[in-house]
Structure formats: C-alpha cells, structure tokens
Design an enzyme around this catalytic site. Structure first.
Site, mmCIF file in Angstrom:
data_model
loop_
_atom_site.group_PDB
_atom_site.id
_atom_site.type_symbol
_atom_site.label_atom_id
_atom_site.label_comp_id
_atom_site.label_asym_id
_atom_site.label_seq_id
_atom_site.Cartn_x
_atom_site.Cartn_y
_atom_site.Cartn_z
ATOM 1 N N ARG B 51 1.208 -1.253 0.368
ATOM 2 C CA ARG B 51 -0.451 0.061 0.028
ATOM 3 C C ARG B 51 0.652 1.052 -0.167
ATOM 4 N NH1 ARG B 51 -3.643 -2.386 4.743
ATOM 5 N NH2 ARG B 51 -4.619 -3.845 3.782
ATOM 6 N N ASP B 53 1.744 5.255 -0.027
ATOM 7 C CA ASP B 53 1.115 6.348 0.250
ATOM 8 C C ASP B 53 0.431 7.214 -0.271
ATOM 9 O OD1 ASP B 53 0.630 5.734 2.918
ATOM 10 O OD2 ASP B 53 2.718 6.729 3.976
ATOM 11 N N ARG B 200 10.560 5.402 4.512
ATOM 12 C CA ARG B 200 10.736 6.923 4.680
ATOM 13 C C ARG B 200 12.132 7.286 5.791
ATOM 14 N NH1 ARG B 200 4.808 8.716 3.565
ATOM 15 N NH2 ARG B 200 5.596 10.890 3.964
#
Lengths: 249, 249
Positions: B51, B53, B200
């Site tokens: 998934r 972002d 990240r």
C-alpha cells in the site's frame, strides 16, 4: 542601472511557453512579477535568449534584466528562486556589462529531445519525454542525423509562414544515443541558432525515418529542396529541453 | 475463474495512495473502475502487494485479480493500460495459479528513494525526488546505511501505533550511490517486507546523520532500543519508488 544575466530552469508543463501573452501563464510573466516585488514595485522587463513553446522545458534558459542598484548576486538569485513558483528555478545570477543581450549576443545553443520508446510508456515521464512505442531503426536514424551537421538552409524544417528572412544556420552537433532513463532515446542538437519549431521538425522527421516510412536520404533532400512538405510531422513539445546556452567572449 | 497477476507503474503525485478510500482518488479505484468496464459491468476487486502512500511512485507494484474468462494476456494488458488514466501504466499481465496472492505469497521487495541535493532544486524533479539542499557527508551515510542490512526488529523505524505485531524484518540490500540524474542520490533497499513508513524513516534518519546532526552509531542504537524518538524525521513521500517485487517459486 546594473545589468544582470540569469540562468533559469523550468518545467514547461504548466506554462503557455516562455514569452508573455495576455491571459496565459508564462515563464516571463512569473519572473517579471517576482522582479517587480523585489524592485520596490517598479516593473522590470526581462529578455530571454529563446522563446520556448508551451510544454517545452529548460535547464539553461538565459535572461537579462536591469535593476537600479548593484545587488549581491547570490542574495538576488536566492530571492528570485524562492519567490518564483516551484516549477521555475533560478540557477545563477551574475553582473554583466551594459551591452550584454541574452538574445542578440552571439551564442551557441544546445537542445535535447527525449523519446520514450517503451511499451507501455513510462507514466512518470509522460510530461518529460515524447512517447514513440513503435519499431525504430536506430542505425538508420544515426546515419540520417549526421546529414544535419554543418551550415544549411533549414527552411524545410521550420514552420510555414516563419517571419525570419535568413534561414541559414550552422549545426555543430547532432547526435542520437540511449539516455540514462530506461528505454529512452536522447537527441542532442547544438548550433548558432534554431528556427521556429526546427528541432521538433527534425526529430519528427528522424522518427519517421527510423520507423521505415522515409529513406535516410530524405534529410539531404529536405535541406536542398527547402520543402516543408517533404519533412515529417512536428514532434510533441514535451520531449524538448533548452539545455545550455554558451555566449562568445 | 482465472487469476491474473499484473505489474503496474504509476506516478503517485495525483493519487491519495494505492489503497481505496472514500472520496479520494486512488490507484486501486482507478484500476477497479477500468476492470469493471472490461468485465461487462461486473465489479472486480484487486489485491495489491503493497500500500503505497500519497505521493509515492511505483515502477513495479504487483496486483492480482480474478476474471470469469480465460483472456489473452497481451490484449488484457493493452486494454487495461489504454483505459486507465495516463498516470497509470500496466506493464505486464500473466495467468497465475488460483492460490497466487500478491500480498501474502512470499516475496522480496525493492524500494528506491531519490534525494535531489542540488541548490536550487531541479524544478523538473520536484514531484520525483525529495529536495535536501544541505551539506551531506556521503561516506558517513554509507557507513550508517550498512548497519540496516540483516535481520532486525525495525520498531524504531516504523510509525508509532502501527498495528503489526511482529516487527522483525530482513533487509538484504541497503545502498547509497549517485543516481543517473544530476545532483541526485539514490537509496536502494531490498528485503522480505517493510513496516509502515519504514523506508521514509530510514532515509530521514540517514539524511540527519549525513548532515552531521546524529552520529553514525545512531542506527544500531535505534535498532536495539526500538525507540522511534531516537530516529530522524520521516522523509517526504515524493522521493519514494516501489521499484520491484520478486516472488519465491
């Protein structure tokens, strides 16, 4: 008055080209609006070296403008860079003599053109390369592109109705190679000047040759006949980059 | 029913991420809308491997879905590719066995992260690389990134409140090098799974180390302490790419 020369980079996607036009978003208008703010509300006109069309990008557009004060160039660059919209960057600013002219001072321009030959096309490059997902004979295109080097009358490669009288230009480099992007070809053209839509017409013609729908010898034929009808279609603007401008002296 | 596996590429800029959400534009919704049209108006649910972002890009997202008929895979790929919006590309479609599952079948994922260290930042890359125009000690970052390779509990690098119980993952590759883009660093991470915002958070921490505001030894400290407070900030999503997923068997 002090004259400044600046190198500008921009993403052409959301602009109606470089040159100011009524009711359109242009690079010139955005930079002049920022300069007006930095010049106590007094208008500042900029002069660009070349007028890129809508969708055409630049890493090395050159402009000049005059300001009443002698400013620190890095502070001016930073102020311009941060106050222009994020699709414009101000790469450098320097003081130049009063007779420097971005457009009329002799220079050599380099344009690049990216063609995405992948199938499917790369969605992340859709604004930054022209998609051509068809068969291409790279060797034939490399033979053809070599004919463009030299001093020629490029009438056959410019838009019909162009207002420039003298259409003789010198191309010092015309090459085709694989770029550092996947499945993407890079055309590079350097010369002392280019006519309106000349690069896009040369690329459109070379792609037609590569696709086998025109012979390699079409290039010298277009140059000698000066017949725009013999050339291929104008390639889309999204693959074109004004890469670098080098001034004499 | 026939099960299909497809590889999808997308420009994450204009999406609120991969996964369907009410009143938001998502990759899942766009592909499911297209599949519904190609399936005589009958809804088709897709399952994605990961998934991503909002703002995160993909060259190698993998999905699976079922259709009642056995279709020609190239025709299906072409139909899906041309009917989805231009920021999505369907790279390949193949038939797979009924027990293939894009998310739960064992696989190795590779993420890439681009950081534009140029000053000014490249306006053409503003959606495709995270800008970090500050001093960076590349060697320190390369020492630090090596600590991430191996099997570790990555609790310190995931978002607080993550619902996954087991936070042990194995990273098989973690490298930092100059990319083929000008002034742009490329981080590459491969592993058997990544926690929410893990990549990240690792990049944000490495940039802080590179900028001299954390020691190299902070990485093993975050791994052993499992303390999110010791890690750096979450890097922006626009530099992140889901590059490739390789399934076992």
């Amino acid at each position: 008055m002090t004259r400044y020369k600046a190198i500008i980079a921009y993403d052409g996607t959301a602009f109606s080209g470089f040159q100011r036009q009524p009711h359109k978003r242009t690079v010139q208008e955005e930079i002049e609006t920022t300069l007006l703010r930095l010049n106590s509300g007094q208008p500042v006109l900029i002069q660009g070296a070349g007028r890129t069309d809508a969708g055409v990008h630049a890493y090395g557009q050159v402009i000049h403008f005059d300001l009443p004060q002698l400013r620190d160039t890095e502070k001016l660059r930073f102020g311009l860079d941060t106050q222009t919209p994020e699709d414009i960057a101000v790469v450098s600013v320097e003081h130049v003599s009063d007779d420097f002219h971005a457009r009329y001072q002799k220079h050599r321009k380099t344009y690049e053109f990216l063609v995405d030959v992948g199938r499917p096309k790369n969605p992340l490059m859709r604004h930054y390369a022209t998609s051509f997902p068809y068969l291409l004979d790279i060797e034939a295109m490399q033979q053809a592109i070599a004919y463009l080097v030299g001093t020629h009358d490029f009438t056959g490669f410019t838009a019909a109705g162009s207002s420039v009288d003298n259409k003789v230009r010198t191309i010092t480099r015309a090459t085709l190679e694989w770029s550092s992007y996947p499945n993407t070809l890079l055309f590079t053209f350097s010369g002392n000047g280019f006519l309106y839509k000349q690069v896009r017409n040369m690329v459109g013609t070379l792609l037609k040759i590569g696709n086998g729908r025109m012979p390699v010898a079409q290039i010298p034929l277009i140059l000698t006949s000066k017949d725009r009808q013999l050339a291929g279609p104008t390639a889309a603007p999204n693959g074109l980059y004004l890469k670098e401008i080098i001034y004499e002296d």
